[in-house]
Enzyme design. Structure first.
Site, short mmCIF file in Angstrom:
data_model
loop_
_atom_site.label_atom_id
_atom_site.label_comp_id
_atom_site.label_asym_id
_atom_site.label_seq_id
_atom_site.Cartn_x
_atom_site.Cartn_y
_atom_site.Cartn_z
N HIS A 246 -7.63 -4.38 -2.05
CA HIS A 246 -6.50 -3.49 -1.54
C HIS A 246 -5.98 -4.22 -0.23
CE1 HIS A 246 -3.81 -0.31 -1.61
NE2 HIS A 246 -4.02 -0.27 -0.32
N ASP A 247 -6.87 -4.74 0.68
CA ASP A 247 -6.25 -5.18 1.82
C ASP A 247 -5.96 -6.70 1.66
OD1 ASP A 247 -6.69 -3.16 3.58
OD2 ASP A 247 -8.37 -3.91 4.66
N ARG B 60 -12.91 7.18 7.93
CA ARG B 60 -12.52 5.65 7.83
C ARG B 60 -13.38 4.76 7.34
NH1 ARG B 60 -7.76 3.02 8.35
NH2 ARG B 60 -8.16 0.70 9.37
N SER C 209 0.75 -1.18 0.13
CA SER C 209 -0.16 -0.20 -0.09
C SER C 209 1.01 1.26 -0.08
CB SER C 209 -0.88 -0.04 1.31
OG SER C 209 -2.01 0.92 0.94
N ASP D 145 -8.56 -5.16 -6.49
CA ASP D 145 -8.16 -3.85 -5.71
C ASP D 145 -9.06 -2.55 -6.29
OD1 ASP D 145 -6.74 -1.63 -4.47
OD2 ASP D 145 -4.88 -2.47 -4.44
#
Lengths: 337, 337
Positions: free
Chosen positions: A315-316, A204, A143, A285
């Site tokens: 993405h994680d 968040r 990332s 992603d």
């Protein structure tokens, strides 16, 4: 190793449990550096970090997302952010490497200035100098950490043997940049109205949507909304609220704003990188599309290869797809004896 | 047609320009209905709408997204939301059909209650009764309008000949629901803090990201951020701010909250629909994934077919891909002579 500078503070770690695979105790440090920053000029910054591993082993730098810090492995003080990959016998093997990580510049909220990923790379280079580390056997970044790793390879490639860049590119994607800019606007609204914590939690939650995928949400959450008093509550709201509140309890808004912005300041010519590089992309992603990482690999100035994963965690994936990431890291980091 | 009820107000439209392809003047109406609503109980609601076309032609209902209203074609008063598809000689041909559209219940901001897509379908059925429309030759719905069209087909299928449902499904996708729930939380924060317009603008900008795609943003916007004073400004921000402000100037927060929520209240058994149905999916749609529309088509209780488009405009393809949508509508609406 000598840490005699008056700007350097070394904190002794408690003894690790004494069995054969116990991780070598972490060596923690807090350094003050005068850093020439790309946008903010010369600034005195504090860098907190730690390393662990045998004192004569090759150095490996590990770096993660903007909310990941210097705690990598599980240890006596609690959980790090990458225990599946870092530790004795793991792919990033603290029994055979000196593994270094820092808290990002800006993560303490004390620096309210534009921070370039290049600044982080330069800070890491100064930290390595202070630790009297000469060469770095590998930089493993995921990332934002991959963006910084690319900057490190471009700016300090003469001391780096190899780079593994997971889900991070030479540029921010314009759609992902828009997504982050809106998060920052939510936080700006909250700051003006004395609702920082609530706005930070909301930002968040928006970020979580970008880190994950519709495929994961479809598998985890039901679709019907329930009426909660006079309004509908959708299935993922409790989960997202929990993620948001936990984040807002630990982070300050300045750190969030400046590190989020830092992602959008990434600008780099991949041709300047001649270090052997493994780029890892995740097809799902939503922040760093495969197409950008394909373009990166094609433009790199040295030996490069692309590994593509499929994962509902998008993405994680670097945090959630333990075995697949382990295989790639072992392939990329093992040096023939 | 008789509109003698005291609850019905008919506004005369100005004469259209007198050339052969000029659209028949719109007949506008404002009806008051006592509507038994699924969650809110019996409510008196106002429904504003219009129809145009020859007085003896078959009826076609057209319905769009939550921010689309009863203005379909370009006319003497300005632009409608679907001028490429609705008008004399267009796919939805106002020279040969009586084309009806309404402003959604809740769009005037006067109804601060949970609104089910089924409520909209029922309101349309009452409107059609008041207009003494018996059968409806076709219901053409896009986005939220497709959800309402599916409800209309399930609840009033005995008067409907065919349905075209574009980019709208029998259920909201859990990931899209989360995306909307966060938009509503941004607006809730703004309402509490006296920043309604700014929050509404932000929510609309988040919505825009869901309507469009990374592919479009990559083609339109540059990636490097520019430092604007002390903070970075990313390339799409001006565009998104413009979209958000324009929306906030025209919509009230109650309308936004209740219509956004209404999407998430969609629940429907596709097996209850026996009307011949064309479902149109866009492979890049980030709100209504192809997989959900495939599941819908497989579960429909009558003749069904799926048309799949590819478009960088994602969910907004029905507004932006004029010729492709026209072809599908002509195929689906033409009845052999």
């Amino acid at each position: 190793m000598s840490l005699s500078s008056p700007q350097v503070h070394v904190e002794a770690a408690p003894l690790a449990a004494a069995f054969s695979l116990s991780p070598p105790s972490a060596r923690r440090f807090l350094l003050e550096l005068d850093l020439p920053m790309r946008h903010a000029g010369l600034r005195r910054v504090r860098v907190r970090g730690e390393w662990r591993g045998p004192a004569d082993a090759p150095w490996v730098v590990v770096a993660g997302g903007i909310s990941a810090g210097c705690k990598l492995a599980s240890d006596e003080r609690g959980e790090g952010w990458w225990p599946a990959q870092v530790g004795p016998g793991r792919a990033v093997d603290t029994a055979r490497r000196r593994v270094l990580a820092i808290d990002w510049i800006g993560a303490d909220g004390c620096l309210d200035q534009p921070i370039d990923p290049a600044d982080q790379a330069d800070a890491l280079a100064v930290v390595l100098d202070r630790l009297e580390a000469g060469r770095v056997a590998a930089f493993v970044g995921a990332s934002y950490g991959a963006m910084v790793g690319l900057q490190f390879a471009a700016r300090h490639g003469d001391r780096l043997d190899r780079l593994v860049a997971i889900s991070g590119a030479h540029r921010p994607h314009p759609y992902a940049s828009a997504w982050r800019a809106l998060q920052r606007q939510v936080v700006a609204l909250g700051r003006e109205e004395g609702q920082v914590s609530r706005a930070l939690s909301l930002a968040r939650q928006w970020a979580m949507l970008s880190y994950r995928t519709p495929e994961e949400f479809a598998a985890r959450f039901d679709s019907p909304a329930v009426l909660d008093g006079q309004r509908a509550r959708v299935a993922a709201e409790d989960y997202l609220t929990h993620c948001g509140q936990r984040y807002a309890a630990r982070w300050c808004s300045t750190a969030f704003l400046r590190l989020s912005e830092s992602i959008d300041l990434q600008q780099l010519d991949p041709g300047a990188i001649t270090v052997p590089t493994t780029v890892v992309a995740v097809a799902e992603d939503r922040l760093v599309p495969l197409s950008d990482l394909q373009a990166l690999v094609e433009a790199l100035g040295g030996p490069a290869r692309l590994r593509v994963l499929r994962s509902p965690f998008g993405h994680d994936a670097f945090l959630k797809e333990g075995p697949a990431i382990t295989r790639i890291l072992r392939d990329s980091l093992e040096v023939p004896a």
